[in-house]
Write an enzyme that holds these catalytic residues in place. Structure first.
Site, PDB file in Angstrom:
ATOM      1  N   CYS A  76       0.812  -1.223   0.000  1.00 14.13           N
ATOM      2  CA  CYS A  76       0.000   0.000   0.000  1.00 14.13           C
ATOM      3  C   CYS A  76       0.843   1.270   0.000  1.00 14.13           C
ATOM      4  O   CYS A  76       0.318   2.371  -0.120  1.00 14.13           O
ATOM      5  CB  CYS A  76      -0.933   0.002   1.198  1.00 14.13           C
ATOM      6  SG  CYS A  76      -2.033  -1.414   1.175  1.00 14.13           S
ATOM      7  N   HIS A 104      -9.167   3.012  -1.938  1.00 11.82           N
ATOM      8  CA  HIS A 104      -7.722   2.801  -1.861  1.00 11.82           C
ATOM      9  C   HIS A 104      -7.224   2.075  -3.115  1.00 11.82           C
ATOM     10  O   HIS A 104      -6.957   0.881  -3.083  1.00 11.82           O
ATOM     11  CB  HIS A 104      -7.410   2.010  -0.586  1.00 11.82           C
ATOM     12  CG  HIS A 104      -5.961   1.732  -0.343  1.00 11.82           C
ATOM     13  ND1 HIS A 104      -4.942   2.517  -0.854  1.00 11.82           N
ATOM     14  CD2 HIS A 104      -5.347   0.741   0.368  1.00 11.82           C
ATOM     15  CE1 HIS A 104      -3.780   2.011  -0.466  1.00 11.82           C
ATOM     16  NE2 HIS A 104      -3.994   0.935   0.263  1.00 11.82           N
TER      17      HIS A 104
END
Lengths: 390, 390
Positions: free
Chosen positions: B85, B336
């Site tokens: 991420c 995301h």
């Protein structure tokens, strides 16, 4: 803009044997290569401030967590670099940027790939959905197009290609870490089963597992390490990325790779090299297929367009010749564990320049060049390393 | 070793709307974000000397060829950076190293991810063979472990988590580029279906598509560009990579993330920040789950251990409060798209520091911090940006 010259050096190197390493995991490979490099540099793991790891396939590893976990080097930044067949050399490039920036002065560049466990007879498909732009044939299909065009334009034939295989296998037969260590005869190459015409089995490099690693630092710090007298200078590093679909370009002629041409030009400019044939002592050149080596040699300005075939036949690019190419045996003998290859080439260069090559030692080697070509002729990387006294 | 301060600045930024962008391809997203950033900087595409692109999933794109092809920026180096991420923020970091090295003085950092087309209701599996070390549960399962431990240790409960969702959705309701632009009530959060207890639907960020980009240069060059008077300084950037299997560590307590703690410490040291609460004006903090924001706030030293829940409830981290966290709406409102998120946060920071935030503008913002946490709490990145006059 300045290059890396006199700012970034190689303090130590390590690599595994390349091959069908069924009894070793990704962890085993990376640990072996990196700890060999650390030992070679005389550097403790805790001295490493950042790392970059070339990995192409996610089944080999993901993210910075893979190298951090395998190496038990926690807390520092680790970046996975994926850039087709140049992944390893791009990891090296980013590591060099890290040192040149002054943010770090002791970093790790490494690469690994574990292809054999995948059960595939060629490079596994990348998987996932793709856009129309990203459709492409398997590697032998792409490079066969370059071969047939070269046959047409340069008058080359299957024997021209076979000479490359014979040369590299002769070289690789001397290298203790090569996957294939047997010299082969031209007749064998010509009679081998066809993978994608005109590329036969010996025109293609093999699937393989392996890992390689380099410790990169400043000249100042290198002077207090093991190789204080023979650390190796990074004279230039350039990467050039072009289209992923060259066949959609009406003017693309398939007898050369624009990415290699441009990366070569940029690297020569950075290193201050005007006449590569005279100034460079040996080359590790991407030979995923025999045709690839021939065209890349030309693209790198190591001979005139169309001359590579004849010069290989004459031994010009053989060990002992004017400009040895792939004295290690190249991808032909090492196979091509994607993320590892670029770093492996740089390990070969480093050891040659230090006069401690595994396999054949090029006499009085002062400057070496390594080159990768990846994707659909998409990305090329060129690194030029020099002995301490150049 | 020195950081980036006074050597690397942001000259322009751009980003797409985030959301379910069924009518846009990866190409569309990257082109929109990058060309907006180029226009914002007043820089021509041909001035870009190198690029780094954060992409997590190979179905979004592969290698440097993806950004080069999409942007029609051929010939220069492009590197795909994949680091869970933190992929986008690690692309930014490598771009900053490129400029700090002096090898380049005008580069691109970008990130994108196209998740919606995959047909998955959560992050798609990475595929491929894995070693025992790399097995891990889906994200909600991992972060639920942190939530249950925090309930036990800090006395938090589902309402504590819900307060984070309510805060961030209130913020995001003002942001024109957010995926979700609706304020929500605490009761809705508490009544939402459970994804992985105690995390309900509103405790989890969504799947989303998006892209963001930054043009990075030297202070010298920035002075002749569009934002000559309000370019933004990179004060610090740190990444810390820890284990991918924290649950195998007997001492790991699940109420904090060592990677965040370490990246924060390193970034504060680089930026010369001694008291983050007093010196930092606003924070974009990784809130893939509500529990993640709470623990990361504590790990970053923005309050005492155990106090985050209470302070969120009191409005301390709300817009208008002492230290606003996720005034953009955070991952809770943007979703995301992995490779894009880190770059998007830095776009938010830049625009806030320039006084031209989309959505809520933090009053007199001088220093902002952005943070990502990825993998099994494996990799954390922290970037601190400052206004021109700090």
């Amino acid at each position: 803009m300045k290059g890396f010259r006199d700012r970034v050096v190689i303090a130590g190197v390590g690599y595994t044997k390349f091959g069908e390493l069924w009894d070793k995991s990704q962890e085993d490979l990376l640990v072996e290569a990196v700890y060999e490099a650390l030992d070679d540099a005389g550097v403790e793991p805790k001295e490493i401030q950042a790392g970059w790891c070339g990995i192409q396939y996610e089944f080999t590893g993901l993210s910075g967590g893979t190298p951090a976990e395998f190496l038990k080097m926690y807390g520092i930044p680790f970046t996975r670099v994926e850039n087709f067949c140049a992944s390893g050399m791009d990891a090296f490039r980013n590591a060099c940027l890290g040192v040149a920036s002054g943010v770090y002065d002791m970093v790790l560049a490494c690469g690994m790939e574990k292809l054999m466990d995948q059960g595939s007879r060629g490079l596994p498909d990348m998987g996932g959905a793709r856009s129309v732009m990203m459709q492409y044939p398997p590697a032998p299909g792409m490079f066969a197009l370059a071969a047939t065009r070269s046959f047409e334009v340069y008058g080359w034939n299957k024997e021209t290609l076979a000479n490359v295989a014979v040369k590299n296998h002769e070289h690789g037969s001397h290298h203790p870490k090569a996957h294939f260590r047997k010299a082969i005869k031209k007749e064998e190459v010509l009679k081998a089963p066809i993978i994608c015409w005109p590329l036969g089995r010996f025109d293609c490099c093999a699937m393989s597992d392996g890992s390689a690693a380099l410790i990169i630092t400043t000249p100042e710090r290198a002077k207090s390490l093991k190789h204080k007298h023979d650390y190796v200078k990074v004279l230039a590093n350039a990467i050039s990325v072009h289209t992923m679909v060259p066949w959609f370009h009406p003017k693309y002629d398939f007898i050369g790779f624009p990415s290699t041409q441009q990366a070569g030009r940029l690297a020569y400019a950075q290193a201050g090299i005007k006449n590569p044939v005279e100034e460079i002592d040996f080359v590790e050149c991407h030979d995923c297929f025999t045709i690839t080596e021939l065209l890349n040699i030309q693209d790198l300005g190591l001979c005139k367009q169309g001359d590579a075939g004849k010069l290989v036949e004459e031994g010009y690019f053989s060990y002992g010749g004017k400009l040895p190419v792939n004295v290690s045996g190249g991808l032909k003998c090492f196979g091509h564990p994607i993320g590892a290859t670029g770093c492996r080439m740089l390990v070969e260069l480093t050891k040659q320049l230090q006069g401690r090559a595994d396999g054949l030692q090029v006499k009085d080697a002062k400057i070496g060049l390594a080159h990768n070509l990846g994707g659909a002729f998409t990305v090329a990387s060129v690194t030029i390393l020099g002995r301490n006294d150049v």
